[in-house]
Design a protein around this motif. Sequence first.
Motif, PDB file in Angstrom:
ATOM      1  N   THR A  53      20.578   4.690 -15.505  1.00 29.05           N
ATOM      2  CA  THR A  53      19.141   4.628 -15.691  1.00 29.05           C
ATOM      3  C   THR A  53      18.166   3.845 -14.446  1.00 29.05           C
ATOM      4  O   THR A  53      17.448   4.658 -13.887  1.00 29.05           O
ATOM      5  CB  THR A  53      19.585   2.958 -15.756  1.00 29.05           C
ATOM      6  OG1 THR A  53      19.585   3.444 -17.862  1.00 29.05           O
ATOM      7  CG2 THR A  53      17.369   2.528 -16.207  1.00 29.05           C
ATOM      8  N   LEU A  54      19.076   3.446 -13.169  1.00 31.40           N
ATOM      9  CA  LEU A  54      18.654   2.808 -11.818  1.00 31.40           C
ATOM     10  C   LEU A  54      18.317   4.003 -10.835  1.00 31.40           C
ATOM     11  O   LEU A  54      17.507   3.937 -10.126  1.00 31.40           O
ATOM     12  CB  LEU A  54      19.701   1.367 -11.375  1.00 31.40           C
ATOM     13  CG  LEU A  54      19.234   0.672 -12.325  1.00 31.40           C
ATOM     14  CD1 LEU A  54      20.702  -0.506 -11.468  1.00 31.40           C
ATOM     15  CD2 LEU A  54      18.436  -0.263 -11.683  1.00 31.40           C
ATOM     16  N   ILE A  55      19.243   5.046 -11.078  1.00 30.38           N
ATOM     17  CA  ILE A  55      18.855   6.339 -10.633  1.00 30.38           C
ATOM     18  C   ILE A  55      17.466   6.705 -10.868  1.00 30.38           C
ATOM     19  O   ILE A  55      16.783   7.150  -9.710  1.00 30.38           O
ATOM     20  CB  ILE A  55      20.194   7.188  -9.863  1.00 30.38           C
ATOM     21  CG1 ILE A  55      21.201   6.257  -8.843  1.00 30.38           C
ATOM     22  CG2 ILE A  55      20.742   8.305  -9.722  1.00 30.38           C
ATOM     23  CD1 ILE A  55      22.708   6.690  -8.734  1.00 30.38           C
ATOM     24  N   GLY A  56      17.620   7.342 -11.814  1.00 33.21           N
ATOM     25  CA  GLY A  56      16.617   8.300 -12.738  1.00 33.21           C
ATOM     26  C   GLY A  56      14.854   7.147 -12.239  1.00 33.21           C
ATOM     27  O   GLY A  56      14.294   8.093 -11.830  1.00 33.21           O
ATOM     28  N   GLN A  57      15.298   6.333 -12.296  1.00 32.03           N
ATOM     29  CA  GLN A  57      13.492   5.640 -11.531  1.00 32.03           C
ATOM     30  C   GLN A  57      13.610   5.615 -10.487  1.00 32.03           C
ATOM     31  O   GLN A  57      12.578   5.382  -9.995  1.00 32.03           O
ATOM     32  CB  GLN A  57      14.816   4.020 -12.374  1.00 32.03           C
ATOM     33  CG  GLN A  57      12.916   2.998 -11.900  1.00 32.03           C
ATOM     34  CD  GLN A  57      11.681   2.928 -12.208  1.00 32.03           C
ATOM     35  OE1 GLN A  57      11.306   3.326 -13.535  1.00 32.03           O
ATOM     36  NE2 GLN A  57      10.906   3.019 -11.562  1.00 32.03           N
ATOM     37  N   LEU A  58      15.036   5.666  -8.974  1.00 25.92           N
ATOM     38  CA  LEU A  58      14.494   5.404  -8.098  1.00 25.92           C
ATOM     39  C   LEU A  58      13.988   7.119  -7.667  1.00 25.92           C
ATOM     40  O   LEU A  58      13.221   7.185  -6.272  1.00 25.92           O
ATOM     41  CB  LEU A  58      16.077   5.724  -7.428  1.00 25.92           C
ATOM     42  CG  LEU A  58      16.484   5.656  -5.689  1.00 25.92           C
ATOM     43  CD1 LEU A  58      15.619   4.385  -5.576  1.00 25.92           C
ATOM     44  CD2 LEU A  58      17.942   5.718  -5.209  1.00 25.92           C
ATOM     45  N   ASN A  59      14.274   8.169  -8.398  1.00 23.62           N
ATOM     46  CA  ASN A  59      14.615   9.483  -8.053  1.00 23.62           C
ATOM     47  C   ASN A  59      13.037   9.563  -8.283  1.00 23.62           C
ATOM     48  O   ASN A  59      11.898   9.746  -8.277  1.00 23.62           O
ATOM     49  CB  ASN A  59      15.059  10.129  -8.861  1.00 23.62           C
ATOM     50  CG  ASN A  59      16.535  10.762  -8.403  1.00 23.62           C
ATOM     51  OD1 ASN A  59      16.457  10.559  -7.689  1.00 23.62           O
ATOM     52  ND2 ASN A  59      17.190  10.609  -9.354  1.00 23.62           N
ATOM     53  N   ASP A  60      12.592   8.767 -10.003  1.00 21.58           N
ATOM     54  CA  ASP A  60      11.399   8.496 -10.166  1.00 21.58           C
ATOM     55  C   ASP A  60       9.618   8.150  -8.711  1.00 21.58           C
ATOM     56  O   ASP A  60       9.072   8.467  -8.661  1.00 21.58           O
ATOM     57  CB  ASP A  60      10.780   8.147 -11.402  1.00 21.58           C
ATOM     58  CG  ASP A  60      11.513   8.985 -12.829  1.00 21.58           C
ATOM     59  OD1 ASP A  60      11.504  10.427 -12.499  1.00 21.58           O
ATOM     60  OD2 ASP A  60      11.549   8.176 -13.533  1.00 21.58           O
ATOM     61  N   ASP A  61      10.100   6.889  -8.570  1.00 21.33           N
ATOM     62  CA  ASP A  61       9.784   5.729  -7.755  1.00 21.33           C
ATOM     63  C   ASP A  61       9.877   6.872  -5.940  1.00 21.33           C
ATOM     64  O   ASP A  61       8.845   7.008  -5.388  1.00 21.33           O
ATOM     65  CB  ASP A  61       9.923   5.208  -7.156  1.00 21.33           C
ATOM     66  CG  ASP A  61      10.295   3.648  -8.286  1.00 21.33           C
ATOM     67  OD1 ASP A  61       9.653   4.158  -9.633  1.00 21.33           O
ATOM     68  OD2 ASP A  61      11.251   3.117  -8.300  1.00 21.33           O
ATOM     69  N   TRP A  62      11.219   7.532  -5.787  1.00 21.73           N
ATOM     70  CA  TRP A  62      10.490   8.211  -4.684  1.00 21.73           C
ATOM     71  C   TRP A  62       9.829   8.970  -4.505  1.00 21.73           C
ATOM     72  O   TRP A  62       8.805  10.159  -3.955  1.00 21.73           O
ATOM     73  CB  TRP A  62      12.377   8.897  -4.656  1.00 21.73           C
ATOM     74  CG  TRP A  62      12.002   9.828  -3.229  1.00 21.73           C
ATOM     75  CD1 TRP A  62      12.474  11.351  -2.881  1.00 21.73           C
ATOM     76  CD2 TRP A  62      11.606   9.627  -1.515  1.00 21.73           C
ATOM     77  NE1 TRP A  62      12.340  11.565  -2.290  1.00 21.73           N
ATOM     78  CE2 TRP A  62      11.963  10.868  -0.996  1.00 21.73           C
ATOM     79  CE3 TRP A  62      10.988   8.460  -1.449  1.00 21.73           C
ATOM     80  CZ2 TRP A  62      11.811  10.314   0.525  1.00 21.73           C
ATOM     81  CZ3 TRP A  62      11.512   8.457  -0.065  1.00 21.73           C
ATOM     82  CH2 TRP A  62      11.115   9.104   0.974  1.00 21.73           C
TER      83      TRP A  62
END
Length: 578
Positions: A53-62
């Motif tokens: 979930t966190l890495i998915g959020q990180l990808n989206d934010d980037w």
Amino acid sequence: MKKLVILCSLLLFLLSPMQLSAVQAEEDYGELFISVGDAMMKTKAEDWKAVETLIGQLNDDWKQVDPGKSKEAEKVDKALSKANKVLGKHEKESMLEALSEVSHALIAFEKEQNPVDEKQQRLEVKTAFMPILADLKTAIEKEDGEAAYAQYQTFLAAWNRKESIVREQSIPYYGQIETQMGFLRIALLQDEKNFDQIKGIYNKLESAVTGFAAGKELKAENNNYSLQTLVDLLGKADQSIDDNKPEEAVSVLQEFLTVWPSVEGDVRTRNGSLYTKLESDIPVIAGKLSSSDANVVKEQQKKIKEYKQAVDLLQEKKNYTMWDAALIMLREGLEALLVVAALIAFLRKANASQHQRWIWFGALAGVVMSIVAAIFINIAFSAATAGANREAIEGVTGILAVVMMIGVGVWLHQKSNMKAWNRYIEKQMGTALSTGSIISMAFVSFLSIFREGAETIIFYMGMAPSISTGKLLAGIVLALVILTVFAFLLIRYSAKIAVGPFFKIATILIYFLAFKILGVSIHALQLTGHIGTTQIQSLPIISWLGFYPTWETIAPQAVLLAIIAVTAIWIQKKEKAA
């Protein structure tokens, strides 16, 4: 008119390319760093669902960042790509290494986008620290303990104002300075001061400050320190005092200070007040351990015990095992199988075996609906816990699961008597046969399976945050294998199997799990600050039981035990009356 011209000129100045660049240069990438930090914490706990979930959020934010033509942004892309590839493998060390690369790439990218004059910052540090260090050196050379400690306090005040500069530019120098400051404080607080030792510590401190100010490179040491490292060291210091070796405890606390810079971030993010206390108190405790007064030493040992327990309570909730996961599926599955087997046995005795297929159709429909419910609840739960309130929602979910478990436990307890079980089955199936409806028989089977499936989903939701995906799946597979064997035996020998002992054992196990999940769930809310933490020093942490020595966890668990006791007495009286 003149004011209007001035205002327009000012507006044009603010919107000029130079000013726009300045505004853009101040863009904040804090959310990216938070996601990386949280992902690393969850990786250490092997909570792979949260990591995804966190890495998915990180990808989206980037993707929302506009880096322009940036070489550092390309490095971030590569590091993120590596993290995404490693994610599915569930390899802790590889994931931590990949996230570390992402972190370093983001730091370099932020420096590129928000350039600072690092040389000027180092000059600020040198200007602030060197005069104080010179006065400190003079006091040490004169062997004036009071003056030296006063200068140390002055240096500490300056360090608190400038330490962020050192930490952002060089973690190795930051750790070295913090460690030597701790050592110096310990040495200056001892009753009998060893000024040769103090001079050696001062020289290392001065060398670290001048090295940083000069911009010299200092290679970072590879280590695998964690909160458990701090717990182990505090425990070792406590044991040394028990062995009447306070000087050995001082050495252990010095080692604690060496480890501290690598772990302090984990403490600071979970309990800010504890972070402040540890950073300031550990050197003081070590200094006072040299006292000849046994009462003073005992007082410091009490503080060591308190801090050991406090740090231990901060650790991630790695408390559920594969067997806990298997027990949930096994208990719910066996109960459902018992109901189906009893219905089939009832049909055979009633010479209505031709209707068995409808019971199986109902059971299959229950399984399908349970899977649909699991998918729906998982999507809703994932969306709700994607943000900062994830731990809080997980804690509340665990408490709700406990409430349901109490209901299940009472139901099981009531059915542990053979007469009560037979009455239950006859009532369920009797209604179906009296109506002559095939759909009614299938519906009894459907409800039996679906109810257990729905309960299983909720129980796993309460457990999932505190168990790795691998252990959870392994537990479920193990339970399914056992259930397959039981299904064969139950259907073939249903008339000969005594359900009483099964229900009694299942009741005990479900109450045990309820006790454990309640403790773990409240502890999760304590870690996020939603519930306070009042330690009980005389009691130990028993993680496998979900027992945490705080009033906030013990009080609800005591209420749970009281409910279980009252229920047992009530059911026993009811059975005697029947």
